[in-house]
Every structure is written in C-alpha cells, then in structure tokens.
Scaffold this active site. Sequence first.
Site, PDB file in Angstrom:
ATOM      1  N   TYR A  86       0.991  -1.223   0.028  1.00 31.82           N
ATOM      2  CA  TYR A  86       0.014   0.098   0.049  1.00 31.82           C
ATOM      3  C   TYR A  86       0.889   1.165  -0.062  1.00 31.82           C
ATOM      4  CZ  TYR A  86      -3.278   3.497   1.270  1.00 31.82           C
ATOM      5  OH  TYR A  86      -4.269   4.780   1.600  1.00 31.82           O
ATOM      6  N   TYR A 131       1.780  -3.613 -12.119  1.00 28.15           N
ATOM      7  CA  TYR A 131       2.585  -4.849 -11.914  1.00 28.15           C
ATOM      8  C   TYR A 131       2.965  -5.565 -13.164  1.00 28.15           C
ATOM      9  CZ  TYR A 131       0.498  -5.018  -7.031  1.00 28.15           C
ATOM     10  OH  TYR A 131       0.271  -4.917  -5.853  1.00 28.15           O
TER      11      TYR A 131
END
Length: 169
Positions: A86, A131
């Site tokens: 996060y 990602y």
Amino acid sequence: MIRAATVDDIAEIRAMIRELAEYERAAEQARATEEQLREALFGEHRAAFALIAEDDETGKAVGYALWFPRFSTWTGMRGMHLEDLYVRPHARGAGHGKALLASLAAICRQSGFERFEWWVLAWNEPTIDFYKSLGVELLNEWTVCRLSGEPLRELAAQAPAVRNQTPAL
C-alpha cells in the site's frame, strides 16, 4: 527510503491497513488490533514481516509492505507471500511501490526464495497495469479459495483425531 518496520510503526501500519481496506471496499473486514499486529510482527512467534516506505523530504510513512514466508511442495523451496502493498494516494507515482517491491525481491534473492507471490483484485486495473510493467506473471488459471466463519467452524467440527499432531502455531 525503505526500511524495516519497528514496533514504533504499529499504529501507522494499522492506519494504513485501514486505508487499504477502504480502498479495496472492505473496511469492515480490517479488524486487526495494534496488539495483534505487534504480536504478529514482533512477538515471540513472528507470523509476518513489514517494510515501511518513507517520504525522503518529510520522513513520514507513505506506504508499507507486509509479507510472510511460504513453502512450495513442487519446488521444495521457500518463497515469499506479499499480503499487503500500500502507498498512500498522495504519494503514488513517486516510486514508493516499486521501491517496496524491489526491496522485497532483494529479500527473496538474499533468502534463497524461488517465488514471490501475491494476489490483486481483478477490478484494480491501475495496479494490475503497474505490476505488468514490472514483468509480473498473472496466474489467471488459479482461483483463490477461502473458508471462514461458520463454514470453517462446521468443517473443523468434522475433523477426526490426528495422531502425533504438532501443537497449533
């Protein structure tokens, strides 16, 4: 800057866990207390480890990564499971997420871990794109299974006695 979390970070980690849960539309599920996190991250039987991303100018925590070791029966090797990654919204795009992931990849390499795995919500396209930019392989053929609450209690009640059982962790 990326650094290992300390016990003094517990309140900030808990706050970021709540922020992450709100972002993931599941705030009611983030019930971990500071005491539970303290025990999990720094207790006698550590369950997980955490890294903190700090803003270089202010020194304030802007993100965290929480991970734990796992084991693959197929490779016979340990690996890393990333439970949470996060970065606070105001700090996104400054490289903190990539720095956290790179630091975890370095821990994997130093520890001889063969795999570094985690989950991402299917609707979280900005994160999935991030990602992918790092070369992450998305394993679409796998489905996450979860047993909790009453179904977990019901199945556990059906368990036969296990001989020579190792005590619960």
